[in-house]
Structure formats: structure tokens, C-alpha cells
Design an enzyme around this catalytic site. Structure first.
Site, PDB file in Angstrom:
ATOM      1  CG  HIS A 159      15.317  50.143  76.539  1.00 45.55           C
ATOM      2  ND1 HIS A 159      14.086  50.656  76.878  1.00 45.55           N
ATOM      3  CD2 HIS A 159      15.552  49.121  77.397  1.00 45.55           C
ATOM      4  CE1 HIS A 159      13.609  49.978  77.912  1.00 45.55           C
ATOM      5  NE2 HIS A 159      14.469  49.040  78.245  1.00 45.55           N
ATOM      6  CG  ASP A 188      14.117  52.591  83.322  1.00 40.42           C
ATOM      7  OD1 ASP A 188      13.330  51.790  83.852  1.00 40.42           O
ATOM      8  OD2 ASP A 188      14.304  52.657  82.094  1.00 40.42           O
TER       9      ASP A 188
END
Length: 578
Positions: free
Chosen positions: A340, A106
Site C-alpha cells: 500500500h 495491521d
């Protein structure tokens, strides 16, 4: 349905892949701290291989004060100690590569933590400071009464002003998210060079690509005007700003050099032309993007935490728009219903009632997995994990967006409003996706050791919903996902590169679509996917003939669907080879 042959240059390994997203804090704790870690992820690599995914994406694992669960990074080249160290990343990389899977990290470079050394230097002084211009600083405005005001009226995605006053230098810094997340100034070439250096550091270490956090926010209108938008003021001046594609081409050149994967998160933008600049073939910017049009479908008139309703025809319209857009203009879709930041798809788009949860989770797999694009599976989605229980109290929520929103109302709103807000948090809070992974029926669902305290409460339904009970059951949600991913590979000319056509657009209960390979690629082979998005039995009229049932959530055989109509139970789905 006019399927076109797919030229070799339009084929790619990442188009033929599926992605599994891991939220490290909630995946597997190997040390008894109550927090998931890299060694825990390593211990579950064979589980991921059995599921059939090709790419594993980790939410941020870098050093962070964790004000926004790792999306506030203080060191891009070090691992946050609770997760392990950089040698654990190397081991995970190797274990994945040995099994033919890839590792994606990420990349969060719209902003850093306010504890990052770059920002610590930037805030020291306004003059003769080489780091001052690494962030977005502006002087205050003053009203008629002489009261200090932020530089403009832009709003934070986490409530309140997007500007934070810094008394030491009497200026404000821009922070589109929480106060501990100052925005980097991408107008500064040194900032872009630092971002490129971070990318090369991890690509040279064997990472296979990046998910890029709010990547369309990196270019801001440098006049910083006030906004007239009713909700989230200012986004029109930084969501796809004036130099965005210049910056993305710089990133794309590095990605192309390594044949690396990229998926950019792009909130607040629905303009097809703007998006095609980012993902169009030959643009050399991003592989694909996460758009948010479908994720906003249940938002109310006052934004995320206000009640909203949706109809299946709206979902069809959105899905069809993006399927047609990417096929017709040689772009690529990132297919997702969970991550998420989003609630659980079973709860949101189907039913998490105990009698319907399993069927609903299988429906989600078949509905999503056979569309055109790269499917993203979020941890726990493959076993049908659900939203948090309705008895969660407000002090159990950890999502800063939800917590900050509640702080605005808890002392002033009437009881009816507060009850409405609590219901919306249970539906939409990011915490819904962040409860610990449910591995088995042992204490804490096997996420951590029996004597430890998980960092977040495990969902109460873990004894009924867990991986151990499903991996050995061929009728389970897990194995439905596995079969979907297998069929995507086996019939890639149909499901990866084929055309998409919506069928029965008017129905508010059945979502049906066809996929078809071109005559040149797959001899015109076609498939039909039919999904009952209702809690009642449905008979869908159909005069075609199926050669084979590819995947059925209810175990149907071909003889069950060749009698002039397809009978579907509540939340049932089926994929047929025509």
C-alpha cells in the site's frame, strides 16, 4: 551450493504460506458508498482461495479520522463505520478459516490518532495527569533571538519537523509522521501493557497474527539529540532504538503463546546483525520483517521524490544479500515488490507499456515467487495493475506524503522543477497502489455500483486489465501467480526450505538463480529461474538440462530450453526443474 537439512524446529506453517494484502478502502464496495468495506471483502473470499493464497492481511480497518488512511487509529477495538462493524470481521474470519486461510490484521502502535482518548487525556495538562507520559512530550528550545524552536531537529517522514507545538501546555509532542499521529511513549509500561491488551483482544477473537507498522521505531534514544543526517534527520536515534529488542521480546512471547504470525515493517535499517536480532531463529521476536533496501533502489540524492536510476546488477546484489543472510543465519525473508506504500511493480521494475505489461507482470510473479521467504501479493498485483495514468492532476493525489511534499514547492519552484516533481509523484506516490481494484470491464471496474463515485479515480486501463478477463484464461497473469504458488507447495523442500544461488552475476539484462533442496530433505532436487529484465530478445547461454518446465510466462515446453541456450522474449521468465 551447499544445501543444509532443515531441522523440524525451523519449519513453520507461515514459512510455507503466501500472503495477500488487502487495502480495504479500494478492494470492493458492497454498499454503493464509493469506499470498499468488509462485506465486499467477504464477497471475494473464493477469488482469493482460487488464487491459492494462505493468509489475508488487511490494512487498518479500525476507527480512524483517516488523516493517513487508517494508520491514525482512534480506537483499536472498534471498526471504522465505512468498513462495517466487528461482526463483519467475525464473518470474514470464519469464511477464511472454513477455506483453510488465515486472517492477519495491521497493528499500528508506534503512534495513535490525536483523536484517541489516550491522547485527548494526555494533552490536557502537564501535571497530575496519568496519561501525560503515554506520549513523548518535550519543552521548546529558544534561539538567541528568543524564538521558540522544536526540541530537536528531527524531521517527519511526511515533511517538516517531527515535533508539533501544543499551545495548551506549551510543549511539543513527537510525531514522526503527520501532525495527527502522535508517537506513543513505549518507555511507559502502561503503554506496552495497552499494546499487549490490543494484541490479545484480536488473537482471542480469532485473528492469526499481525503486520506491525514501523515497529522498529517504538524505542527512541531518550536524550533526543540533534541529528547530522542529510536526509530524514533523526532516524538514527529511533530506527532500532536502545530498548527495541526488549519490547519485541514482550510482543514475541504473546505471539508464541498463540502460534501467531508476525511481520514487522522496519524502515531505515540495513544492518544485518540488527535485523537478525529481530527475526533470527530462537530469538522469539518476529517471524519476518519488511526491509526497505530494495524499495529505495530508485531514490535520488535528495530522497524519495528526486530522480534516481538503478541497474539490474544492483537489484541482484540486494536480492542475493538478503537471500544469503536469511539462509545462512536461520532467519526468514518477507518477499515483496508492492504494498500500500509502494508503486506498482510492473511499472517500477519492468514495463507497463501495453505491449509488455502482461509479460512484465508474469515475470514479476516468477522472479519473486520462487525466492526463499514468504511471498506477499498486493491486491491487483495478481492481474498486473499499473501505476496511475500520467495525466493525473495534482488535485487527484490523496497521499499525504505526496501532497505535503508538493506544498513545499508548488508556489516557489521553477517550471522545470515542478515538472520533474510531477513525474516523480507519478512514479512513486503511494496513490499508485491505492486506486480501486479492477474486477471487470463494467463502470468503475466493478469496484462499486454504477451510480456511485469511487473515493479515488479508477485507473483508465481497467477494460484491458481486470480480474474477470483473467480468471478464466489459463495463460493470464492471474494463473501464472496461481501456478507459482502451487509449485512452491508441491516442491517446498526446494522453494521454501532450499538454498539460493545467484547465477550469471554480471548480466545487466538476465536475472537467473538456482534453488536446491538438501540431500536429506529433497534428494538434492534443484530448480533454475531465468528472467529477462529487458525489452529486447535475449539468448541466455546455458549448458544444463531441464527435466520439466514448472512455469513459463510464454508457454514454453522443455524442448524449447535444452538446446544450449534459453531464448527469451522481452520481459519473459521461466522456471525449470533440473
Amino acid at each position: 551450493m551447499g544445501s543444509k537439512a532443515v531441522e523440524p524446529q525451523l519449519r513453520s506453517w507461515w514459512k510455507e504460506s503466501s500472503v495477500y494484502q488487502i487495502y480495504p478502502a479500494s478492494f470492493q464496495d458492497s454498499t454503493g458508498t464509493g469506499i470498499g468495506d468488509l462485506k465486499g471483502i467477504i464477497s471475494r473470499v473464493d477469488y482469493l482461495k482460487d488464487l491459492g493464497v494462505d493468509i489475508v492481511w488487511l490494512s487498518p480497518i479500525f476507527k480512524s479520522p483517516q488523516h493517513d488512511m487508517g494508520y491514525d487509529i482512534s480506537d483499536y477495538k472498534s471498526i471504522d463505520p465505512p468498513y462495517g462493524d466487528i461482526s463483519d470481521v467475525d464473518v470474514l474470519r470464519d469464511r477464511l478459516h472454513e477455506r483453510g486461510m488465515k486472517l492477519v490484521l495491521d497493528l499500528v502502535m508506534n503512534h495513535t490518532s490525536d483523536e484517541h482518548p489516550w491522547f485527548q487525556e494526555s494533552r490536557k495538562s502537564k501535571h497530575n495527569n496519568p496519561f501525560r507520559d503515554w506520549y513523548v512530550w518535550r519543552p521548546p528550545r529558544y534561539d538567541a533571538q528568543g524564538n521558540r524552536q522544536p526540541p530537536n531537529n528531527w524531521e517527519s517522514h511526511f515533511q517538516g519537523s517531527a515535533w508539533e507545538y501544543d499551545e495548551a501546555t506549551d510543549e511539543y509532542y513527537l510525531r514522526l509522521f503527520c501532525r495527527e499521529q502522535p508517537d506513543l511513549n513505549w518507555e511507559n509500561p502502561a503503554v506496552r501493557a495497552a499494546a499487549h491488551d490490543v494484541m490479545r483482544f484480536w488473537l482471542d477473537r480469532g485473528a492469526d497474527g499481525f503486520r506491525m507498522d514501523v515497529i522498529n521505531f517504538i524505542s527512541k534514544d531518550q536524550s533526543f539529540p540533534d541529528s547530522d543526517e542529510p536526509i530524514l534527520k533523526g532516524h538514527e536515534f529511533y530506527a532500532c532504538g536502545p530498548r527495541l529488542h526488549e519490547y519485541l521480546k514482550e510482543l514475541g512471547a504473546i505471539l508464541k503463546e498463540y502460534d501467531a504470525f508476525s511481520v514487522g515493517e522496519m524502515p531505515c535499517v540495513t544492518d544485518p546483525d540488527e535485523i537478525m536480532k529481530a527475526v533470527g531463529a530462537g530469538r522469539d521476536e518476529l517471524s519476518m520483517i519488511f526491509h526497505f533496501e530494495l524499495m529505495d533502489i530508485d531514490y535520488g540524492s535528495k530522497g524519495k521524490f528526486s530522480p534516481g536510476t538503478w541497474r539490474l546488477s544492483q537489484l541482484k546484489q540486494i536480492a542475493n544479500k538478503w537471500q544469503r543472510l536469511m539462509y545462512d543465519r536461520n532467519g526468514w525473508n518477507a518477499l515483496y515488490l508492492e504494498n500500500h506504500d509502494q508503486p506498482r511493480s510492473v511499472t517500477r521494475f519492468a514495463s507497463d507499456a501495453p505491449e509488455h505489461r502482461e509479460a512484465s507482470a508474469k515475470l514479476i510473479a516468477i522472479f519473486l515467487g520462487f525466492q526463499a521467504g514468504t511471498p506477499f501479493i498486493y491486491q491487483g498485483q495478481e492481474i498486473g495493475m499499473t501505476n496511475v495514468p500520467k495525466d493525473w492532476t495534482m488535485d487527484e493525489y490523496k497521499d499525504i506524503d505526496c501532497v505535503n511534499h508538493w506544498a513545499l514547492y508548488k508556489d516557489t519552484a521553477d517550471e522545470e522543477t515542478k515538472a520533474m516533481l510531477k513525474a516523480e509523484y507519478q512514479k512513486k506516490s503511494r496513490d499508485n497502489a491505492r486506486t480501486p481494484m479492477q474486477w471487470d470491464a463494467s463502470p468503475h471496474a466493478g469496484f462499486t455500483t454504477a451510480g456511485a463515485t469511487p473515493w479515488m479515480r479508477v485507473n483508465d486501463n481497467f477494460e484491458a486489465v481486470n480480474a474477470a478477463s483473467q480468471t478464466s484464461d489459463p495463460r493470464s497473469v492471474f494463473h501464472t501467480w496461481r501456478r507459482v504458488l502451487e509449485q512452491r507447495k508441491a516442491l517446498k523442500d526446494v522453494f521454501v526450505y532450499g538454498d539460493f544461488a545467484l547465477v550469471d552475476e554480471a548480466s545487466e539484462t538476465v536475472f537467473a538463480y538456482e534453488r536446491r533442496a538438501s540431500a536429506a530433505d529433497g534428494g538434492g532436487v534443484a530448480a533454475l529461474v531465468v528472467c529477462n529484465f529487458s525489452g529486447a530478445d535475449e539468448t541466455w547461454k546455458w549448458e544444463g538440462k531441464a527435466r520439466e518446465v514448472l512455469v513459463s510466462s510464454a508457454g514454453k515446453d522443455v524442448k524449447d530450453v535444452n538446446a544450449g541456450g534459453i531464448r527469451l522474449g522481452p520481459w519473459e521468465a521461466i522456471a525449470l526443474l533440473l
